[in-house]
Motif scaffolding. Structure first.
Motif: not given
Ligand SMILES: Nc1ncnc2c1ncn2[C@@H]1O[C@H](COP(=O)(O)OP(=O)(O)O)[C@@H](O)[C@H]1O
Ligand SMILES: [Mg+2]
Length: 242
Positions: A122-133, A171-177, A179-181
């Motif tokens: 489940r934890a890996m699932g969330w990391l994957t979902r947020l693109g940081i797996e 806050g403090g997040v780069n523009p590409a990220l 959009d993703r958020i």
């Protein structure tokens, strides 16, 4: 109405952070809480989530009174939150951070080795979902600021909160990220989660919000859909200081 406060007030010494804030956020929507620096937004989140006790007023969630309740009780009622200055454990891996966000289950749950496979998946699932797996095995301190914010959000989502409060997710997040958020918040909302987002990036707020509440000096001065808030004179006044 999902999250509602009446007359919420909080002072720190002589500083009034919340001045009788009566606010309703809408269930199933992306709500935004905006306002100038120091207008009480973080203090509002702190009072709602039990991090600090309000001096007066009430907090209710889906009709239940949560005023002054402990943070774990409020989390159990279905409210999760992130922090303006991201809270992760720097020397733990990303995966360990997400796992540590929820209490271990079972009698021997205190041992990390005893964590269920399902929980790790489940934890890996969330990391994957947020693109940081791909960062699951990296220590949190080696992640960029934006990646750490996503990691913190993954931890919050592990508890499956119905309502998620985000304090300056961009806050403090780069523009590409960034959009993703924005896309992620809309997707998670489409799946049924309610959001309340404190954010200074007006493009993001205007593009993802259904309902906006504007704070000035510890209380709401306007609320409505983006189209209305964008042209509200009180809002422009609060931001421009006129
Ligand atoms: N723990 C604290 N101790 C003293 N003053 C505080 C504390 N937290 C917030 N404040 C003050 O309360 C006011 C509102 O702060 P805050 O809720 O952080 O505003 P915002 O998140 O809208 O920028 C500010 O004047 C701030 O300096
Ligand atoms: Mg703040």
């Amino acid at each position: 109405m999902t999250l509602e406060t009446t007359g919420l007030s909080k002072a720190f010494g002589g500083v009034t952070a919340l001045d009788g804030a009566s606010v309703s956020f809408h269930q199933g929507e992306v709500n935004a809480l905006i306002g100038p620096n120091g207008s009480g937004k973080t203090t509002y989140f702190n009072c709602v989530t039990g991090m600090i006790k309000p001096d007066g007023g009430t907090v209710s969630y889906q009709g239940r009174d949560l005023t002054g309740k402990a943070p774990h009780r409020i989390a159990r009622a279905g409210i999760g939150r992130t922090f303006q200055l991201c809270r992760t454990f720097p020397r733990m891996t990303a995966l360990e951070n997400v796992l540590s966000a929820v209490p271990p289950t079972g009698l021997i749950g205190g041992l990390r080795s005893a964590r269920g496979r399902a929980e790790i998946e489940r934890a890996m699932g969330w990391l994957t979902r947020l693109g940081i797996e791909h960062l699951a095995g990296s220590e949190a301190r080696d992640l960029s600021w934006g990646q750490q914010k996503l990691l913190e959000l993954a931890g919050v989502l592990m508890a499956e909160p119905e309502t998620v409060l985000l304090d300056e997710p961009a806050g403090g997040v780069n523009p590409a990220l960034l959009d993703r958020i924005g896309v992620l918040i809309r997707e998670l909302n489409a799946e049924g989660r309610t959001f309340v987002i404190v954010e200074h990036n007006m493009d993001l707020v205007m593009s993802i919000s259904d309902h906006i509440v504007v704070f000035d000096r510890g209380r709401p001065i306007a609320e409505g859909p983006p189209s209305q808030i964008r042209t509200d004179e009180r809002v422009l006044g609060a931001y421009l200081g006129v």
